[in-house]
Enzyme design. Structure first.
Site, PDB file in Angstrom:
ATOM      1  CD  GLU A 270      -0.934   3.323  -8.482  1.00 58.51           C
ATOM      2  OE1 GLU A 270      -0.371   2.363  -7.920  1.00 58.51           O
ATOM      3  OE2 GLU A 270      -0.743   4.501  -8.144  1.00 58.51           O
TER       4      GLU A 270
ATOM      5  NE  ARG B 195     -13.270  -5.626 -20.953  1.00 55.14           N
ATOM      6  CZ  ARG B 195     -12.419  -6.605 -20.653  1.00 55.14           C
ATOM      7  NH1 ARG B 195     -11.431  -6.907 -21.453  1.00 55.14           N
ATOM      8  NH2 ARG B 195     -12.554  -7.296 -19.544  1.00 55.14           N
TER       9      ARG B 195
ATOM     10  CB  SER C  66      -8.537  -5.251 -10.972  1.00 56.46           C
ATOM     11  OG  SER C  66      -8.009  -3.957 -10.849  1.00 56.46           O
TER      12      SER C  66
ATOM     13  CG  ASP D   9      -8.499   2.207  -5.897  1.00 55.76           C
ATOM     14  OD1 ASP D   9      -9.462   2.525  -6.629  1.00 55.76           O
ATOM     15  OD2 ASP D   9      -7.673   1.347  -6.222  1.00 55.76           O
TER      16      ASP D   9
ATOM     17  CG  ASP E  88     -16.712  -0.154 -20.564  1.00 56.77           C
ATOM     18  OD1 ASP E  88     -16.180   0.785 -21.183  1.00 56.77           O
ATOM     19  OD2 ASP E  88     -16.086  -0.861 -19.754  1.00 56.77           O
TER      20      ASP E  88
ATOM     21  CB  SER F 139     -21.460   4.011 -19.645  1.00 57.50           C
ATOM     22  OG  SER F 139     -21.458   4.890 -18.557  1.00 57.50           O
TER      23      SER F 139
ATOM     24  CG  HIS G 232      -4.129   3.879  -5.884  1.00 61.87           C
ATOM     25  ND1 HIS G 232      -4.650   3.556  -7.119  1.00 61.87           N
ATOM     26  CD2 HIS G 232      -3.889   2.707  -5.265  1.00 61.87           C
ATOM     27  CE1 HIS G 232      -4.722   2.244  -7.245  1.00 61.87           C
ATOM     28  NE2 HIS G 232      -4.254   1.704  -6.136  1.00 61.87           N
TER      29      HIS G 232
ATOM     30  CE1 TYR H 129      -1.558  -2.107  -7.409  1.00 63.32           C
ATOM     31  CE2 TYR H 129      -1.298  -3.361  -5.387  1.00 63.32           C
ATOM     32  CZ  TYR H 129      -1.585  -3.308  -6.738  1.00 63.32           C
ATOM     33  OH  TYR H 129      -1.897  -4.454  -7.411  1.00 63.32           O
TER      34      TYR H 129
ATOM     35  CB  VAL I 186     -13.288  -1.607   1.836  1.00 60.59           C
ATOM     36  CG1 VAL I 186     -11.884  -2.002   2.302  1.00 60.59           C
ATOM     37  CG2 VAL I 186     -14.271  -1.715   2.998  1.00 60.59           C
TER      38      VAL I 186
ATOM     39  CE  LYS J 276      -3.748   0.211  -0.198  1.00 61.86           C
ATOM     40  NZ  LYS J 276      -4.632   0.111  -1.399  1.00 61.86           N
TER      41      LYS J 276
ATOM     42  CG  ASN K 128      -7.227  -1.900   2.412  1.00 59.64           C
ATOM     43  OD1 ASN K 128      -8.338  -1.560   2.805  1.00 59.64           O
ATOM     44  ND2 ASN K 128      -6.290  -2.337   3.248  1.00 59.64           N
TER      45      ASN K 128
HETATM   46  N1  LIG Z   1     -11.064  -0.887  -3.759  1.00 60.87           N
HETATM   47  C1  LIG Z   1     -10.121  -1.765  -4.020  1.00 60.87           C
HETATM   48  O1  LIG Z   1      -9.673  -2.491  -3.142  1.00 60.87           O
HETATM   49  C2  LIG Z   1      -9.612  -1.931  -5.420  1.00 60.87           C
HETATM   50  C3  LIG Z   1      -8.836  -3.041  -5.785  1.00 60.87           C
HETATM   51  C4  LIG Z   1      -8.438  -3.173  -7.123  1.00 60.87           C
HETATM   52  C5  LIG Z   1      -8.786  -2.190  -8.064  1.00 60.87           C
HETATM   53  N2  LIG Z   1      -9.521  -1.119  -7.654  1.00 60.87           N
HETATM   54  C6  LIG Z   1      -9.950  -0.051  -8.585  1.00 60.87           C
HETATM   55  O2  LIG Z   1     -11.020  -0.485  -9.401  1.00 60.87           O
HETATM   56  C7  LIG Z   1     -11.111   0.387 -10.528  1.00 60.87           C
HETATM   57  C8  LIG Z   1     -11.320  -0.413 -11.798  1.00 60.87           C
HETATM   58  O3  LIG Z   1     -10.113  -1.138 -12.094  1.00 60.87           O
HETATM   59  P1  LIG Z   1      -9.997  -2.107 -13.370  1.00 60.87           P
HETATM   60  O4  LIG Z   1      -8.724  -2.858 -13.210  1.00 60.87           O
HETATM   61  O5  LIG Z   1     -11.251  -2.860 -13.600  1.00 60.87           O
HETATM   62  O6  LIG Z   1      -9.807  -1.036 -14.554  1.00 60.87           O
HETATM   63  P2  LIG Z   1      -9.962  -1.338 -16.124  1.00 60.87           P
HETATM   64  O7  LIG Z   1      -9.158  -0.301 -16.835  1.00 60.87           O
HETATM   65  O8  LIG Z   1      -9.709  -2.766 -16.436  1.00 60.87           O
HETATM   66  O9  LIG Z   1     -11.512  -1.064 -16.409  1.00 60.87           O
HETATM   67  C9  LIG Z   1     -12.082   0.206 -16.341  1.00 60.87           C
HETATM   68  C10 LIG Z   1     -13.236   0.238 -17.304  1.00 60.87           C
HETATM   69  O10 LIG Z   1     -13.953   1.474 -17.107  1.00 60.87           O
HETATM   70  C11 LIG Z   1     -14.473   1.815 -18.379  1.00 60.87           C
HETATM   71  N3  LIG Z   1     -14.938   3.207 -18.386  1.00 60.87           N
HETATM   72  C12 LIG Z   1     -14.241   4.344 -18.543  1.00 60.87           C
HETATM   73  N4  LIG Z   1     -15.072   5.396 -18.517  1.00 60.87           N
HETATM   74  C13 LIG Z   1     -16.332   4.913 -18.326  1.00 60.87           C
HETATM   75  C14 LIG Z   1     -17.622   5.485 -18.216  1.00 60.87           C
HETATM   76  N5  LIG Z   1     -17.805   6.813 -18.292  1.00 60.87           N
HETATM   77  N6  LIG Z   1     -18.688   4.668 -18.015  1.00 60.87           N
HETATM   78  C15 LIG Z   1     -18.515   3.319 -17.922  1.00 60.87           C
HETATM   79  N7  LIG Z   1     -17.323   2.724 -18.041  1.00 60.87           N
HETATM   80  C16 LIG Z   1     -16.245   3.505 -18.229  1.00 60.87           C
HETATM   81  C17 LIG Z   1     -13.302   1.538 -19.310  1.00 60.87           C
HETATM   82  O11 LIG Z   1     -13.724   1.485 -20.684  1.00 60.87           O
HETATM   83  C18 LIG Z   1     -12.823   0.205 -18.792  1.00 60.87           C
HETATM   84  O12 LIG Z   1     -13.435  -0.894 -19.443  1.00 60.87           O
HETATM   85  C19 LIG Z   1      -9.805   1.207 -10.482  1.00 60.87           C
HETATM   86  O13 LIG Z   1     -10.063   2.483  -9.920  1.00 60.87           O
HETATM   87  C20 LIG Z   1      -8.916   0.416  -9.563  1.00 60.87           C
HETATM   88  O14 LIG Z   1      -7.916   1.214  -8.950  1.00 60.87           O
HETATM   89  C21 LIG Z   1      -9.920  -0.970  -6.364  1.00 60.87           C
END
Ligand SMILES: NC(=O)c1ccc[n+]([C@@H]2O[C@H](COP(=O)([O-])OP(=O)(O)OC[C@H]3O[C@@H](n4cnc5c(N)ncnc54)[C@H](O)[C@@H]3O)[C@@H](O)[C@H]2O)c1
Length: 372
Positions: free
Chosen positions: A118, A202, A133, A269, A197, A219, A96, A94, A297, A75, A299
């Site tokens: 990241e 995709r 993810s 995050d 999306d 979206s 962020h 990471y 959450v 982290k 993390n």
């Molecule tokens: N909370 C946690 O513990 C945790 C853990 C891992 C990842 N994450 C977070 O989760 C998030 C997603 O990560 P990921 O690996 O899936 O990313 P990713 O890049 O694989 O997917 C993101 C998706 O969002 C889409 N997108 C962009 N703009 C959009 C919109 N306006 N409407 C709808 N879709 C849209 C993109 O086209 C893409 O398909 C990130 O912010 C990542 O940091 C959080």
């Protein structure tokens, strides 16, 4: 190089940045690995396993930070860790940054070189974000299903329904790694799943591989608002790389949702894609606004540290080896992938999206690296 692995100190974070197998690979490559005592315990790895792999067990974090030329973590550095970082030290973890101005300014002031998992890009892929993810996407459905239960404040529905009882509706914003894993889990439980999306390629892929109870929707503000009244579980999984997440659901939109509906904003995050989300911890994961239960959450994988540590280190180890063997300067100059994850070098911001988030100046990583 001397590598240091401190014990993670963020609330309830039990992952560790290196497994004993990883430590062995680094020692074999000629590096020295210092690991803080009991750093691996939360993930089920003992000091003895690290010692047998050739790592040196160090009794205090201060010593790890003071002796190591390169710190490998999970982290973002906490304030006490920022105070331990020093000029010229490499930190690979990471970060962020775009979601945290104080962290960005704090790390810039240390003079350390910050490489962020990241933002490491390999073609169109983010190989060091992917495993976490995957974990968070799978967990989003587990946690969402739990929060939908009445004792947790949810509307008391089962995701898959029953024979004769309609299944729940799961709306997923973002069909990337998190969204795809969440969709598989929710669909497997029998829910009706809607992935929103903006990337048509995709969505074509998802249409091909997903089961029939998963639908993709382009979206837009209108489409999202139209779906909200029918949604039991909303999962936020949007990412614009390195930038703050766009707010796709505003506070006023919660009024469209049913009492006891649940939001799991995995993108928290990066600032969250639901306006009412604020980061929570595993100790106190949810809060309620306008009758909607929020789980935010930051993390999530920290709750399943053993699975997550294996997933993370499988992905990071090749890059840890590369950075340790070349050093920060040559890594940035000779490997475009390492340049993409250099966010801060010698007190200069080197990532455009982070700079944009805070309206700050930035310099190309290769330009700064050439001066190191
Ligand atoms: N909370 C946690 O513990 C945790 C853990 C891992 C990842 N994450 C977070 O989760 C998030 C997603 O990560 P990921 O690996 O899936 O990313 P990713 O890049 O694989 O997917 C993101 C998706 O969002 C889409 N997108 C962009 N703009 C959009 C919109 N306006 N409407 C709808 N879709 C849209 C993109 O086209 C893409 O398909 C990130 O912010 C990542 O940091 C959080």
């Amino acid at each position: 190089m001397i590598l240091g692995i401190p014990k993670e100190i963020k609330v309830l974070e039990a992952r560790v940045a290196l497994t004993p197998t990883g430590a062995h690979a680094l020692v074999e490559a000629g590096h020295t690995v210092l690991i803080e005592t009991s750093a691996g315990c939360g993930s089920g790895f003992s000091n003895e396993e690290y010692a047998a792999a050739g790592a040196k067990i160090v009794s205090h974090a201060d010593e790890v930070w003071a002796k190591a030329e390169m710190i490998v973590k999970v982290k973002e550095p906490q304030p006490v860790e920022i105070a331990r970082a020093r000029p010229g030290q490499t930190i690979f973890t990471y970060f962020h940054f775009a979601a945290d101005r104080a962290l960005t300014e704090g790390m810039l002031a240390t003079g350390a070189h910050c490489f962020a998992y990241e933002t490491l890009q390999d073609g169109r892929h983010l190989p060091l974000l992917t495993p976490m993810s995957e974990v968070a996407g799978r967990m989003a459905v587990q946690e969402g299903a739990k929060a939908l239960q009445a004792p947790q404040g949810g509307r008391g529905v089962l995701l898959g329904g029953l024979p004769g009882v309609a299944p729940s509706n799961v709306m997923i914003l973002g069909g990337g790694v998190v969204g795809t894993q969440a969709a598989w889990m929710a669909a497997g439980l029998g829910a009706n799943v809607y992935i929103f999306d903006v990337d048509l390629e995709r969505m074509r892929y998802l249409e091909d591989v997903m089961p029939p109870n998963v639908t993709t929707i382009y979206s837009s503000r209108g489409a999202i608002r139209e779906m909200l009244p029918h949604t039991d579980l909303l999962i936020g999984a949007v990412l614009i790389m390195g930038a703050r997440a766009p707010k796709l659901v505003l506070k006023e939109d919660l009024k469209l949702m049913q009492n006891g509906a649940v939001i799991v904003d995995v993108a928290v995050d990066q600032g969250g894609c639901i306006e009412t989300c604020r980061p929570t911890t595993h100790e106190n994961p949810t809060f309620v606004i306008d009758g909607v239960v929020h789980y935010c959450v930051a993390n999530m994988p920290g709750a399943v540290p053993r699975t997550s540590t294996f997933g993370l280190t499988n992905a990071t180890l090749p890059y840890v080896l590369r950075l340790a063997s070349s050093g920060p300067k040559n890594a940035v100059l000779n490997d475009p992938r390492m340049a993409t994850c250099a966010n801060v070098l010698a007190g200069k911001l080197t990532h455009s999206a982070v700079a944009k988030a805070f309206d700050m100046e930035w310099t190309a990583a290769t330009e700064v690296a050439a001066t190191l």
